[in-house]
Design a protein around this motif. Sequence first.
Motif, PDB file in Angstrom:
ATOM      1  N   ARG A  24      -5.260   0.361  -3.024  1.00  0.00           N
ATOM      2  CA  ARG A  24      -5.459   1.451  -2.070  1.00  0.00           C
ATOM      3  C   ARG A  24      -4.542   1.290  -0.872  1.00  0.00           C
ATOM      4  O   ARG A  24      -4.009   2.275  -0.359  1.00  0.00           O
ATOM      5  N   ARG A  25      -4.363   0.071  -0.410  1.00  0.00           N
ATOM      6  CA  ARG A  25      -3.461  -0.142   0.721  1.00  0.00           C
ATOM      7  C   ARG A  25      -2.013   0.147   0.323  1.00  0.00           C
ATOM      8  O   ARG A  25      -1.241   0.655   1.127  1.00  0.00           O
ATOM      9  N   LEU A  27      -1.030   2.382  -1.942  1.00  0.00           N
ATOM     10  CA  LEU A  27      -0.865   3.835  -2.002  1.00  0.00           C
ATOM     11  C   LEU A  27      -0.932   4.464  -0.618  1.00  0.00           C
ATOM     12  O   LEU A  27      -0.419   5.563  -0.410  1.00  0.00           O
ATOM     13  N   ARG A  28      -1.556   3.784   0.332  1.00  0.00           N
ATOM     14  CA  ARG A  28      -1.673   4.305   1.680  1.00  0.00           C
ATOM     15  C   ARG A  28      -0.399   4.072   2.492  1.00  0.00           C
ATOM     16  O   ARG A  28      -0.175   4.735   3.501  1.00  0.00           O
ATOM     17  N   SER A  29       0.437   3.141   2.051  1.00  0.00           N
ATOM     18  CA  SER A  29       1.673   2.839   2.757  1.00  0.00           C
ATOM     19  C   SER A  29       2.740   3.860   2.379  1.00  0.00           C
ATOM     20  O   SER A  29       3.238   3.874   1.254  1.00  0.00           O
ATOM     21  N   ARG A  30       3.072   4.739   3.288  1.00  0.00           N
ATOM     22  CA  ARG A  30       4.058   5.775   3.011  1.00  0.00           C
ATOM     23  C   ARG A  30       5.436   5.169   2.774  1.00  0.00           C
ATOM     24  O   ARG A  30       6.199   5.666   1.940  1.00  0.00           O
ATOM     25  N   GLU A 287       3.912  -4.804   5.678  1.00  0.00           N
ATOM     26  CA  GLU A 287       2.632  -4.295   6.154  1.00  0.00           C
ATOM     27  C   GLU A 287       1.488  -4.689   5.224  1.00  0.00           C
ATOM     28  O   GLU A 287       0.366  -4.921   5.672  1.00  0.00           O
ATOM     29  N   ARG A 294      -0.251  -4.856   9.545  1.00  0.00           N
ATOM     30  CA  ARG A 294      -1.003  -3.837   8.846  1.00  0.00           C
ATOM     31  C   ARG A 294      -1.639  -2.884   9.848  1.00  0.00           C
ATOM     32  O   ARG A 294      -2.233  -3.291  10.838  1.00  0.00           O
ATOM     33  N   HIS A 296      -4.461  -0.315  10.794  1.00  0.00           N
ATOM     34  CA  HIS A 296      -5.847  -0.066  10.392  1.00  0.00           C
ATOM     35  C   HIS A 296      -6.109   1.433  10.408  1.00  0.00           C
ATOM     36  O   HIS A 296      -5.837   2.124  11.398  1.00  0.00           O
ATOM     37  N   HIS A 297      -6.619   1.940   9.307  1.00  0.00           N
ATOM     38  CA  HIS A 297      -6.961   3.353   9.193  1.00  0.00           C
ATOM     39  C   HIS A 297      -8.474   3.504   9.223  1.00  0.00           C
ATOM     40  O   HIS A 297      -9.185   2.958   8.374  1.00  0.00           O
ATOM     41  N   ARG A 300     -12.450   8.621   7.322  1.00  0.00           N
ATOM     42  CA  ARG A 300     -12.425   9.991   7.825  1.00  0.00           C
ATOM     43  C   ARG A 300     -13.735  10.380   8.500  1.00  0.00           C
ATOM     44  O   ARG A 300     -13.739  11.043   9.542  1.00  0.00           O
TER      45      ARG A 300
END
Length: 313
Positions: A24-25, A27-30, A287, A294, A296-297, A300
Motif C-alpha cells: 500500500r505504501r 502504491l501510495r508513492s507517486r 521514502e 516517509r 504520513h497520510h 480520509r
Amino acid sequence: MTTTAALLTDPAVPTAAPGPGRLRRMLRSRRLVTGLTVLVLFALAAIIGPFLVGDPNAVSTDLNQGPSAAHWLGTTQLGQDVLAQLVVSARGTLFIGVAAALVATVVSIVIGIGGGFLGGLADEALSLLSNVFLVIPGLPLVIVVSAYAHGGGMPATVLIIALTSWAASARVLRAQTLSLRSRDYVLAARVYGERRWRIVLVEILPNELAIIVSQFIFAVVFAILTQAGLAFLGLENPLDLTWGNMLYFAQNAEALSSGYWWWFVPPGVCIAAVGAALSLVNFGLDELLNPRLRVHHEPRQKKARLQKKGAGA
C-alpha cells in the motif's frame, strides 16, 4: 541519489520492517509509481518494439524529411526512419545500462562487503585498490580505455563502464559492513560456529540491500549517460544501435545547424526520461525504506473529522 546510502549508515535510523502495508505504501508513492511506469514502458518498447518497426538501417528516397504520417519522427540524411532507430536503439542502451550496473554492483559487493567483513590484510589490500580507482579521474580513464578498445562492441563497453565505476559503491558498503560485523546477531552467529559465507549472505547482505539497490539504480543512470557521452565523442562502435550513436550521427550530419531537430531531440528526450524515471524510483524507495523520509497520510475519515472540527471552531 545517495540519500538511502547516507541515512542507512547511521545505526540510529531503523529500516522499514516488512509487512502487509508495504504494498500500500508503494502504491501510495507517486514518485515510485510514476518512475516504474515509465521504466516499464521503455522496457516493453525495447523488448517488443524492434519486432513492430521496420529495418532501422533501411534507406529510402525521403531524405531529411520531418515528422509525417509515413515517418512519425522523420528521417535521416540517408532516408532512415528515426522512429525505427529510436526503438531499436532502446534495447542496446538499456542493455548497456543494466549490464554495466550489474557488473559494477557485483564487484562493489565482493570488494566492499568482503573486505569489510574479513578485515586485516585482505581489507587493507581491497581498500587500497578502491582508493586507487577513486583517485584516478573517472572520465579521462573511461575515455582512454574506450579509445584503446575502440570497436569492441557492447560487451567491451559494459566492462569498461563497470570496471571504472565500482569504487565509490565499494567504499560505502565497506563502511556499512564494518558497522554491521560488530552487531550482536553477527557475533552470535560467529559463536554458534556459522561459516563465514553464510554470515555474509544471511546476516549482513540483507541488511545492506537498500544501499545496494540505491547504488544499482545510480549505476544504471551513470552507465547510460557514460555510454551516450562516449558515443557522442565517437569512441563507440558506430555499428551498435544506441541513443548515443544516434546523437553522434546527428552531430556529424550537422543536424542542429541544419534544423533537423527530429533527428537528435528524440534520443536526447529518451535518455533524460529514463534518467528521470530511475531518479523517481530511487526517491520513492527512499521514502519507502526510510521512516524519516516517509510522509504520513491521515486516513480520509479522520481527515474529514479534523476539517469539520476546524470549520466548526
